[in-house]
Scaffold this active site. Structure first.
Site, short mmCIF file in Angstrom:
data_model
loop_
_atom_site.label_atom_id
_atom_site.label_comp_id
_atom_site.label_asym_id
_atom_site.label_seq_id
_atom_site.Cartn_x
_atom_site.Cartn_y
_atom_site.Cartn_z
N GLY A 1 0.82 -1.20 0.00
CA GLY A 1 0.00 0.00 0.00
C GLY A 1 0.85 1.26 0.00
CB SER A 2 0.13 4.61 1.39
OG SER A 2 -1.10 4.76 0.70
CB VAL A 3 4.60 1.37 3.16
CG1 VAL A 3 6.08 1.30 3.51
CG2 VAL A 3 3.77 1.32 4.43
CG PHE A 4 5.82 1.07 -3.48
CD1 PHE A 4 6.97 0.30 -3.42
CD2 PHE A 4 5.49 1.66 -4.70
CE1 PHE A 4 7.76 0.10 -4.54
CE2 PHE A 4 6.27 1.47 -5.83
CZ PHE A 4 7.42 0.69 -5.74
CE LYS A 5 -0.09 6.71 -1.66
NZ LYS A 5 -1.20 7.31 -0.91
#
Length: 582
Positions: A302-306
């Site tokens: 999820g958004s951790v990859f941002k």
């Protein structure tokens, strides 16, 4: 008549030949693997006329960074051999040392023909020395190996069991030499599997005495002590785990009822794993259903990859302090469910705006189709992040043998599809990383961009605790991030935990935290959906010591247990650090 005698004699001769062949098979050919069940006839024959008490199975063990046992413990026990009931022995002296009545010890001996193992007696190390100093035949105090119930880091350490196929395939020569048998335990999972060749038993440490058919001693009061001849074995594998800190993490996962998921805690300076726990709890009676270590299994981040997209945007000129993004729109640029308004790049990261990073992802990949892979590696998120290298005759030894390979794309063609790129940029679609890899990214940022492989084992130790192999620190090759980029990433991650950020509940902790949250959608069926909930970060912000990842997988709950666990873990680590300083 002669013909009949000949026929009978021939039949008897054939029968005797068959019996002779069978006898040769039993006595010479199949002494250690009789029938398809691989029965060890030598062991069976000995067991009929000898009583054996095993003190140690000979397999090596696993210890934490302070040499505290993780997989086993050693307990002083009093052994009373059955022939004591036929001789006079100073029972009063022994009873006084162990703190029980002489009547109790006498009754124990009278009740059985087997060796009495009195675990109920509170025998100390000093008491064990005093008992053995008496030199009473048949009265022996030993330190017995005992498996620990409720093992710390059980998924990481792994299981052992009997596997005759593996023994025959991998250790055929050692079996032929008689060093091991089909009953020897081997590693099934975790470090027990990876280090099996080092930990494998070379023979039991045991006490032995011979008996007749009535169970009485054949050779008076003589008890024989047997152990392998090599004084340096069995070895110990010294992990980087900190047992006390590990137990704190496991208790928090239980407290917040994590059904599937876990946590990884890494020492920022050394990049060593201090704690690693996976849920569900390992069921040793039905391990096939619970043996997976989810901290080494790739998951949708999820958004951790941002964080990867943010790093690329900072270095490739897609960031300016004046640029804003319409965060009322969703990942595809359509009207979204969140009304966040126009946000800057910094606020987009803090509030985790999907539209911003989908837009940046598409802009970046148009410049270079391999942009995401490049910056994931710059952040320490290689295909596999665990330590690997040459160890003796192993050219590519991996302590974390079960670690999954991380992926961003399944097919190259999707790099040219706008919606696929948008989904990938927010950590969905095909993006899958292990929690261990995410922890490595956090530690890399906390260290100022210095990239290393993650260590979970520091040494292999001889029996006397001297090291005969040390796992050196491994730095990752290639170019890293610019220092200016790392500093801005650190500031962005600090803003996530401040007022208005997605992890603002971490704002008032005794250690200042920097991090990134993530929610990855797994299944969507009408109103029901399952998500991975992440929180990854490091602390203290000013002088980073710990990188922590907590994830709850396939969750349908409305709360955010990972953030609660992260919050409590930071508090507990602060308390622990204060106690150590005092």
């Amino acid at each position: 008549m002669k013909k009949r005698v000949f026929i009978v004699a021939t039949c008897i001769g054939i029968g005797l030949c068959i019996l002779l062949i069978r006898l040769m098979q039993v006595q010479l050919a199949s002494t250690e693997s009789f029938t398809s069940r691989n029965i060890n006839l030598l062991e069976r024959s000995i067991s009929q006329r000898a009583h054996i008490y095993a003190i140690h199975d000979g397999r090596g063990g696993l210890v934490d960074r302070h040499n505290e046992h993780l997989s086993e413990e050693y307990q002083p026990v009093l052994l009373l051999f059955p022939f004591l009931r036929k001789i006079d022995w100073p029972v009063e002296q022994v009873a006084k040392i162990v703190g029980v009545s002489s009547k109790t010890l006498t009754e124990h001996v009278e009740r059985t023909k087997e060796v009495v193992i009195d675990d109920g007696i509170e025998l100390t190390e000093e008491g064990m020395k005093q008992v053995n100093a008496l030199r009473i035949p048949g009265v022996i105090a030993v330190s017995k190996k005992k498996d620990i119930s409720g093992v710390a880091a059980e998924h990481l350490l792994g299981l052992v069991g009997k596997n005759s196929d593996l023994l025959e395939r991998k250790y055929k020569e050692r079996m032929q030499n008689g060093n091991i048998s089909f009953n020897t335990l081997t590693g099934i999972s975790g470090l027990q599997y990876s280090f099996d060749e080092f930990l494998l038993s070379d023979g039991e440490k045991k006490l032995l005495y011979h008996v007749d058919r009535k169970g009485d001693s054949l050779f008076g009061t003589k008890v024989k002590y047997v152990e392998p001849g090599n004084p340096f074995y069995p070895v110990m594998v010294k992990t980087t785990i900190h047992k006390q800190i590990q137990m704190i993490g496991e208790a928090l996962l239980t407290k917040y009822n994590i059904q599937k998921g876990g946590m990884v805690l890494v020492d920022v300076k050394t990049n060593e794993v201090l704690a690693l726990a996976s849920k569900p709890t390992l069921d040793r009676n039905n391990y096939k259903e619970t043996i997976t270590n989810y901290m080494l299994t790739r998951q949708f981040p999820g958004s951790v990859f941002k964080t990867v997209i943010a790093a690329a945007a900072l270095e490739k000129g897609r960031y300016t302090s004046t640029r804003t993004f319409n965060c009322d729109l969703d990942v595809y640029g359509e009207k979204g469910s969140r009304a966040l308004g126009e946000l800057s790049f910094e606020d987009s990261f803090a509030k985790s705006c999907n539209y911003t990073f989908a837009t940046l992802g598409n802009e970046l990949i148009k410049r270079d189709k391999n942009m995401m892979e490049e910056y994931a590696k710059k952040l320490g998120m290689e295909e596999r992040v665990g330590w690997h290298g040459r160890v003796f005759h192993y050219d590519d030894f991996r302590p974390l043998e079960e670690e999954d390979t991380n992926v961003i794309w399944h097919e190259e063609k999707e790099k040219h599809i706008q919606k696929a790129v948008a989904q990938t940029a927010i950590g969905q679609k095909d993006v899958q990383y292990t929690p261990l890899a995410i922890a490595n990214m956090m530690a890399t940022i906390a260290r100022g961009g210095e990239r290393k492989e993650i260590k979970v084992v520091s040494d292999i130790l001889y029996k006397n605790s001297m090291s005969f192999y040390h796992f050196e620190e491994h730095h990752l090759g290639g170019d890293g991030l610019q220092q200016s980029t790392v500093k801005i990433l650190q500031q962005l991650m600090k803003k996530v935990t401040e007022k208005g950020g997605t992890a603002e509940s971490l704002n008032k902790l005794p250690y200042k935290v920097a991090g990134k949250t993530g929610t990855a959608e797994i299944v969507k069926d009408g109103s029901n959906q399952s998500v991975n909930k992440w929180i990854a970060g490091y602390f203290p912000y000013e002088n980073p010591r710990y990188a922590l990842v907590v994830v709850e997988l396939s969750s349908a709950s409305t709360g955010n247990n990972p953030i609660r666990i992260f919050h409590d873990y930071v508090q507990e680590l602060y308390k622990y650090d204060q106690q150590v300083r005092e």
